[in-house]
Design a protein around this motif. Structure first.
Motif: not given
Ligand SMILES: [Fe+2]
Ligand SMILES: [Fe+2]
Length: 303
Positions: A77, A190, A263, A193, A236
């Motif tokens: 990623h 996500d 994450e 997000n 994170h």
């Molecule tokens: Fe992410």
């Protein structure tokens, strides 16, 4: 836990992922019993290569990850591709991927549906492109090139937004699905997000998730945030909020094939601690496994 195929309680075992720095075997040994997928960031594994700013992947890290990939699924990623930059996506990032794919069995890889460079400037954050036909053609064309170049699934992730919605011809979910349909890539959803977007730009999360085609969702990200004034930041640096885990469970119920990845940045691992990370991974798996019906409820259903 296993159940007989075809029995009423049979369900695929959820796939749990963890974002691994690639340089902490002791932590990896602690989390491995609780995960199915190791997610690494090629941009975090570089060492200088000759003069100037050129970098290459750390040979020691590559050798370590090749060993890891023999035991568990490894995925990548990245953060520096900048697939939405008008002048072009990052050739340097693609060279890192070339090195990675040559040395490590990477099951799939992902990047962000956005851009971090514009007019030669580093922006220091992800920005999302306008959801226009022009941006769709640009990004889908590049995503298709990447799918063909590596021959492995490639996912694009929704970024956390701080600036006002750029608008466009497509809805939020419609743009993700259209890029996937036009390029052959998948979606990395996500959910933290999405919570940032809800707070920062007024996204309707329920509406976005209901509209998103779950068949495109190959991975779900869960992480911690932090409030800066009225803004919810995607940092994170800690454990995921219960609401974030719950949101992942809602989406996973529609996309049970998707890996759900926790994450955390390497710089936060020492402060959070391996025990708490393991607890987080356990909680994530528990949230995704459908709980058996209590006996009385089951009897009521049967009756
Ligand atoms: Fe992410
Ligand atoms: Fe990401």
């Amino acid at each position: 836990m296993t159940s007989a195929p075809g029995s009423p309680t049979a369900a695929p075992r959820p796939s749990i992922g963890f974002s691994y720095s690639g340089r902490d075997p002791a932590l990896l040994a602690r989390v491995l019993p609780h995960i199915d997928v190791v997610e690494i960031n090629p941009d975090d594994l570089t060492v200088p290569a000759g003069a100037g700013d050129a970098v290459r992947l750390d040979p020691a890290a590559l050798a370590h990850l090749a060993e890891v990939a023999a035991d568990v699924t490894v995925v990548a990623h990245g953060v520096t591709l900048s697939i939405g930059t008008a002048e072009g996506m990052s050739a340097a990032y693609l060279r890192l991927l070339d090195e990675l794919f040559a040395a490590v069995d990477v099951a799939w890889h992902s990047e962000h549906l956005g851009y971090t460079r514009a007019a030669g400037l580093l922006l220091g954050n992800f920005l999302d492109p306008p959801r226009s036909g022009e941006a769709l053609d640009l990004i889908a064309g590049r995503a298709a090139q990447i799918v063909a170049r590596y021959g492995r699934p490639f996912l694009l992730e929704n970024v956390a937004r701080l600036l006002p919605d750029p608008g466009g011809d497509h809805t939020f979910a419609g743009f993700l699905d259209a890029v996937a349909a036009a390029s052959g890539c998948g979606v990395l959803a996500d959910v933290h997000n999405l919570q940032c977007d809800e707070a920062n730009v007024g996204l309707d999360i329920d509406g976005a998730l209901a509209a998103l085609d779950p068949r495109n969702v190959g991975e779900i990200h869960v992480s911690a945030g932090r409030w800066e004034g009225r803004y919810r930041m995607d940092v994170h640096t800690g454990l995921a909020d219960d609401t974030t885990v719950a949101l992942a469970a809602v989406l996973h119920a529609r996309a049970p094939h998707a890996t759900v990845t926790f994450e955390i940045i390497p710089q936060a691992v020492a402060a959070v601690g391996a025990d708490a990370i393991v607890d987080q991974l356990r909680a994530l798996r528990a949230a995704l496994v459908p709980a058996p019906l209590p006996a009385g409820v089951a009897a009521g259903v049967a009756g």
